[in-house]
Design a protein around this motif. Structure first.
Motif, short mmCIF file in Angstrom:
data_model
loop_
_atom_site.label_atom_id
_atom_site.label_comp_id
_atom_site.label_asym_id
_atom_site.label_seq_id
_atom_site.Cartn_x
_atom_site.Cartn_y
_atom_site.Cartn_z
N ARG A 130 0.76 -1.38 0.08
CA ARG A 130 -0.27 0.11 -0.27
C ARG A 130 0.33 1.38 0.04
O ARG A 130 2.07 1.57 0.35
N TRP A 131 0.14 2.47 -0.85
CA TRP A 131 0.64 3.46 -0.24
C TRP A 131 0.20 4.09 1.10
O TRP A 131 -0.72 4.33 1.34
N THR A 132 1.01 4.71 1.50
CA THR A 132 1.14 5.64 2.80
C THR A 132 1.48 7.16 2.45
O THR A 132 2.66 7.88 2.19
N VAL A 133 0.53 7.94 2.63
CA VAL A 133 0.42 9.36 2.24
C VAL A 133 1.31 10.04 3.50
O VAL A 133 -1.00 10.49 3.61
N THR A 134 2.32 10.74 3.57
CA THR A 134 1.42 12.03 5.02
C THR A 134 1.54 13.30 4.32
O THR A 134 2.08 13.99 3.31
N THR A 135 0.20 13.80 4.93
CA THR A 135 -0.34 15.50 4.41
C THR A 135 -0.20 16.89 6.23
O THR A 135 0.30 16.36 6.67
N ALA A 136 -0.53 17.59 5.78
CA ALA A 136 -0.39 18.49 6.28
C ALA A 136 -1.97 18.33 7.35
O ALA A 136 -2.36 18.57 8.47
N ASP A 137 -2.39 16.92 6.83
CA ASP A 137 -3.81 17.12 7.62
C ASP A 137 -3.94 15.24 7.60
O ASP A 137 -5.34 15.14 8.08
N GLY A 138 -2.61 14.76 8.10
CA GLY A 138 -3.17 13.66 7.93
C GLY A 138 -2.28 12.71 7.31
O GLY A 138 -2.24 12.81 5.97
N VAL A 139 -3.08 11.54 7.86
CA VAL A 139 -2.08 10.22 7.67
C VAL A 139 -2.96 9.37 6.38
O VAL A 139 -4.12 9.17 6.78
N PHE A 140 -2.96 8.82 4.83
CA PHE A 140 -3.73 8.56 4.22
C PHE A 140 -3.15 6.91 3.51
O PHE A 140 -2.17 7.35 3.73
#
Length: 506
Positions: A130-140
């Protein structure tokens, strides 16, 4: 322009969309088109990450005076969302932005969008697949990652010595400072490309003095703009075949101009004659005309369309400085030819970080290697969409997808079709992980570079943002007819892929 979409006006976001099938980055044509087609394809498990607080991408960010598209609107729009209400052949920026806002709302995408979710890191987890995408609005997290950030997402500012000490205001055209009054100011515009030719005529009406720093003269041809009459709009509304027929007419008219890019002598001579006659008619001063005469083949850089740029340069309050901005001394902007101008405002129309897109440094494979690390000699991808070693990653508007003669939306839709085919194939085969083979990617890239030979982009004397300066390879533009892109890359073929079995079924 209608007010921006805000978190107060949009439907409440679906907070469960943290772990999804598809994570999409960006809400321009690429991201919204991908989301809309997923919805229409019966797929609801996706989230769209947007760093800003409104949709629109380039058309949200570029609010400079005179912003408009140089591709006819009925083609510069989704084929599955025809718009009978376009006001003109070439619509202004605010109208295009409204079209994208309507797309987000009417296609039911707003609950899927996370505004203010600037991506900090996107990493493939080989164990979880899976891809883990960290953003300013949390992790997806998601099985698939689709980047749709576009070529014109992050502005490029040249390193100008002394700029930090400039006593006036400075900003890039893509980050227009509406708080700065330009009335009666001495303004410098750095650049003479597609943005500058729209902006300069507007600023010439406002500035007491306007200086245009031109590194190289563009080819400029007449802009055949026109208003759509109410009768034409009525036809578009009532006849379902009218817009597709109009789109087709525009598409094939533009497609015919590709021959210029292949340096066909007759075609080059024809466009040169049109551009030179346009220049001759609009610029009477021979010295100014000489400065505005390009010294390279047409198509090397984007051929521009304008009926107002040349007349603006001929105004008494406008000066064409036929050399680049070299450095700044206090309130003086000094050109490469040594000419100095006292200015109150400097506006940079210097393009975007296209050859080395910032998102490439954020997207990493299972070993932590980024796309930027892999692309040290320039961007490359199989089918212009997938990269070996980056499983389940799809790049829309990535390597070799730009067009110098037709609509990028046509290419985006072909890529979306390819991605949908990949998702369907993966699901039908036990959610297999898709990683294109290095050999297939190398063959594809080599074919494109071979096809690029003999084009104006790689010709003598051509320097443009289409070519990566690190390798001299054509990495941004598609070196063929637009319809050939769809023929080659519009449908998914699993043969070039290494399809690993899903951990869920292994």
């Amino acid at each position: 322009m209608s007010p921006a979409i805000t978190t107060q006006r949009q439907p409440a976001p679906d907070t469960s969309l943290k772990d999804v099938d598809v994570v999409i980055i960006g809400t321009g044509f690429a991201g919204l088109g991908m989301g809309a087609r997923l919805k229409r394809h019966g797929r609801e498990s996706f989230v769209i990450l947007e760093r800003a607080h409104d949709v629109g991408g380039t058309w949200r960010d570029n609010t400079y005076p005179g912003a408009a598209c140089d591709v006819p609107s009925h083609l510069y729009s989704f084929s599955f969302r025809p718009n009978p209400e376009w006001s003109r052949l070439f619509s202004p920026g605010p109208e295009i932005l409204e079209y994208l806002r309507d797309t987000a709302r009417e296609e039911g995408l707003l609950p899927h969008i996370r505004f203010g979710a600037d991506v900090k890191d996107a990493r493939w987890d080989a164990d979880e697949q899976r891809w883990t995408v960290t953003t300013a609005d949390g992790v997806f997290t998601g099985r698939f990652l689709v980047t749709g950030t576009g070529h014109l997402a992050d502005e490029s500012l040249p390193p100008i010595k002394g700029l930090d000490g400039f006593t006036g205001e400075t900003f890039h055209s893509a980050r227009w400072n509406h708080g700065v009054s330009l009335e009666g100011k001495r303004i410098g515009v750095v650049g003479s490309g597609a943005t500058a030719i729209q902006l300069v005529p507007e600023l010439a009406e406002t500035a007491s003095e306007l200086v245009v720093f031109q590194r190289s003269a563009p080819y400029v041809t007449p802009r055949p703009d026109r208003v759509y009459t109410e009768a034409q709009k009525q036809l578009f509304r009532r006849d379902p075949d009218a817009i597709p027929a109009h789109r087709s007419e525009i598409f094939w008219f533009l497609e015919a101009s590709y021959a210029q890019r292949r340096a066909v002598p007759e075609q080059l001579a024809q466009v040169k004659a049109v551009a030179r006659e346009h220049l001759r008619r609009q610029i009477q001063d021979e010295e100014l005309r000489a400065k505005l005469t390009p010294d390279y083949e047409p198509g090397c850089k984007r051929i521009l369309i304008s009926d107002t740029f040349y007349p603006a340069l001929a105004r008494d309050n406008v000066t064409l400085e036929a050399s680049a901005l070299d450095h700044v001394e206090g309130d003086k902007a000094v050109s490469a030819d040594g000419n100095a101008y006292e200015l109150d405002v400097l506006v940079f129309c210097t393009g975007f970080e296209a050859a080395e897109p910032p998102y490439a440094a954020l997207v990493r494979d299972g070993e932590g290697v980024s796309l930027a690390d892999r692309w040290v000699q320039g961007m490359e991808a199989f089918a212009s969409t997938t990269v070996s070693g980056f499983p389940n990653l799809f790049i829309v508007n990535g390597p070799n997808t730009g067009l110098g003669h037709n609509s990028i939306v046509y290419v985006i839709e072909a890529q979306i079709d390819y991605i949908l085919g990949a998702l369907d194939w993966s699901e039908a085969h036990g959610n297999r992980v898709l990683d294109v083979s290095a050999e297939a990617q190398a063959r594809y890239v080599e074919e494109l570079q071979e096809r690029s030979k003999g084009t104006v982009w790689l010709g003598d004397g051509c320097k443009s943002w289409y070519v990566d300066p690190r390798s001299g390879r054509l990495t941004l533009i598609w070196p063929e007819f637009a319809h050939e892109f769809r023929h080659r890359n519009g449908s998914f073929d699993p043969a070039p892929y290494i399809a690993a079995e899903s951990v869920a079924t292994a």
